[in-house]
Design an enzyme around this catalytic site. Structure first.
Site, mmCIF file in Angstrom:
data_model
loop_
_atom_site.group_PDB
_atom_site.id
_atom_site.type_symbol
_atom_site.label_atom_id
_atom_site.label_comp_id
_atom_site.label_asym_id
_atom_site.label_seq_id
_atom_site.Cartn_x
_atom_site.Cartn_y
_atom_site.Cartn_z
ATOM 1 N N GLY A 146 0.809 -1.214 0.000
ATOM 2 C CA GLY A 146 0.000 0.000 0.000
ATOM 3 C C GLY A 146 0.840 1.260 0.000
ATOM 4 N N ASP A 191 1.155 1.720 9.502
ATOM 5 C CA ASP A 191 0.663 1.297 10.818
ATOM 6 C C ASP A 191 1.757 1.247 11.877
ATOM 7 O OD1 ASP A 191 -1.784 1.024 9.661
ATOM 8 O OD2 ASP A 191 -1.705 -1.163 9.494
ATOM 9 N N MET A 203 -6.941 9.334 2.453
ATOM 10 C CA MET A 203 -6.389 10.689 2.408
ATOM 11 C C MET A 203 -5.083 10.753 3.181
ATOM 12 S SD MET A 203 -9.875 12.849 3.094
ATOM 13 C CE MET A 203 -8.995 14.390 3.183
#
Length: 521
Positions: A127, A246, A402
């Site tokens: 990602g 994360d 975002m």
């Protein structure tokens, strides 16, 4: 630059050690003779002199690293991939966990690359994360400006780009401004990892330095690529730069992009607070990223000071009944007339599973697809207050995409630069590794260490206690939950041994075990 992780010996191991220092004092010699003459059981414990601190190594306490005795007792460990792991005993019984080097399997090579022979490639996987373009820029500029490397290529669209896309030539001028943009100019994807095809392509194109930017799954892939490269005897260095928004990569202090994510998450919380304050019994609910680890939610909550409740995957909670979240929300609205809730995307998945048929689908990286905890909580809260016939307005904000798509801030830009330069120096020196900050120092870490476990918020730690104090929320934890968390922390502080060890060390384990069985020390 650190290339080792050093472990102090256990006290019990110190007890059975021999002091080989030469003493000039005659009294000391006589004392040792008398000590040797005593029965073994009555001998006094002797301590080794402390090991001087080494600037080239990082010391990890025995509470957070496998101890010497655990390694010595690992006689049943598999030796199938022994050549890929470098573990040995250093002076004073220390354990050295070293990173791989080209000379481990190509001993006649120089210990570093000549500038003219370097042909490097860069790939981004998984990602998006703030700072990806900064890392790419600094890899290109660092290789070019520090080592005069001219052959640098970008692999497009993740691992599959090795064998399905053309290589993109990269120059300092071409990447000069990319750090001002979010995302990655190389493109990214999940999955697509075919080790043999990737290494075939690396070999055919004459690539000898591979820079891989991605999360724990990507680093596992980098380790497989390294093993295949070594199996073929290729002169290729593989450098991994861990990436996760994360902040759940093991071993390292922090992943790049995390500071930016927290800063942007705080803006979403501010918006939720404005919405909540502007309505009667207003609730602002913000869902943040955090599949398994709630670091973004925790730090954004602490930074904001407007949050009344923060929910993360590591800390169980319940909705209904005495002391549940719904009752707490009702009480908070009666006191303050508004409320802000922050929830990490991986929190409360067990609660959803009890009320909704849960899907076991996975994405291309093998991650379980999560159900929307924010949307589920919104419906639960509405139904609760409807049953209470109490007016309430709830605004659900999901800023996750975002947050990860924005450019990195100043702090992360500096951090990305340091990581990129560290990776370059290590690769040019012939090492294969994952780079990261450990205890405040830049280190080279064996691939299997950063993929062996996952970094999580410790709900028994002071930082989580500070959050509970800041929000004044209930912990929702029973004594059983606390005990289980404490035990999990204890086990997590001792990462599992690698599945393989070197033959030389394995032999020393066997000799140690044999000596112990014969009553020798």
């Amino acid at each position: 630059m650190a290339s080792h992780i050093i472990l102090p010996p256990e006290d019990d191991d110190e007890q059975h050690s021999h002091d080989h220092d030469h003493e000039d004092d005659h009294h000391e010699e006589e004392e040792r003779e008398r000590e040797r003459a005593r029965p073994r059981s009555s001998r006094r414990r002797r301590r080794r002199p402390a090991l001087p601190f080494s600037a080239s190594c990082v010391r990890i306490s025995r509470d957070s690293y496998p101890n010497l005795r655990a390694l010595r007792n690992a006689s049943s460990v598999s030796l199938a991939d022994a050549a890929y792991v470098k573990i040995s005993e250093g002076d004073f019984g220390y354990v050295l966990d070293d990173v791989a080097h080209l000379t481990d399997y190509l001993p006649d090579l120089p210990v570093y690359f000549d500038t003219d022979e370097v042909k490097a490639c860069i790939v981004t996987c998984g990602g998006l994360c703030p700072g990806l373009n900064t890392v790419i820029r600094e890899l290109v500029c660092g290789l070019s400006h520090m080592y005069n490397v001219s052959k640098i290529y970008g692999i497009q669209n993740g691992y599959k780009g090795f064998y399905s896309s053309n290589y993109l030539p990269l120059t300092p001028n071409g990447v000069n401004d990319i750090h001002k943009r979010g995302g990655t100019v190389l493109g990214t994807s999940r999955g697509g990892h075919d080790t043999k095809k990737i290494v075939d392509n690396i070999q055919d194109r004459g690539i000898n330095q591979v820079y891989i930017i991605g999360g724990d799954g990507t680093q596992k892939g980098a380790y497989e690529i390294f093993k295949e490269i070594r199996k073929r005897g290729l002169k290729v260095s593989v450098a991994g730069i861990p990436k996760t928004i994360d902040n759940d990569i093991a071993i390292i202090d922090k992943s790049f992009g995390f500071d930016t994510a927290v800063e942007e998450a705080q803006r979403a919380i501010d918006s939720a607070h404005v919405e909540a304050c502007s309505a009667e019994n207003g609730i602002g609910l913000v869902k943040l990223m955090g599949r398994y680890s709630g670091f973004i939610a925790m730090y954004a909550t602490l930074a904001s000071r407007d949050v009344d409740c923060c929910l993360i995957p590591e800390s169980p909670f319940y909705m209904d009944g005495e002391g549940g979240l719904l009752q707490y929300i009702e009480r908070r609205l009666k006191e303050n007339k508004h409320m802000v809730i922050v929830v990490a995307e991986g929190a409360g998945q067990d609660l959803i599973a009890k009320s909704i048929a849960r899907s076991e689908r996975q994405d291309a990286s093998g991650n379980k697809l999560l159900l929307d905890i924010g949307l589920w909580m919104t419906h639960k809260i509405k139904d609760y207050f409807k049953s209470k016939k109490m007016e309430m307005t709830i605004k659900y904000i999901d800023p996750t995409y975002m947050i990860r798509a924005i450019p990195s801030n100043a702090s992360d830009n500096v951090y990305c630069t340091l990581l990129a330069h560290s990776a370059i120096h290590g690769a040019m020196a012939g090492y294969s590794f994952t780079v990261g900050m450990v205890n405040g120092r830049h280190t080279y870490i064996p691939f299997y260490r950063v993929t062996s476990t996952r970094n999580k918020v410790r709900i028994t730690d002071r930082m989580w206690a500070r959050l509970l104090s800041s929000t004044n929320q209930p912990s929702f934890l029973s004594q059983k939950d606390i005990d289980e968390a404490s035990e999990a922390d204890r086990l997590a502080s001792r990462p599992p041994l690698p599945t393989v060890v070197s033959h030389r060390v394995a032999n020393s384990f066997e000799q140690s075990a044999s000596s112990s069985a014969n009553g020798e020390i």
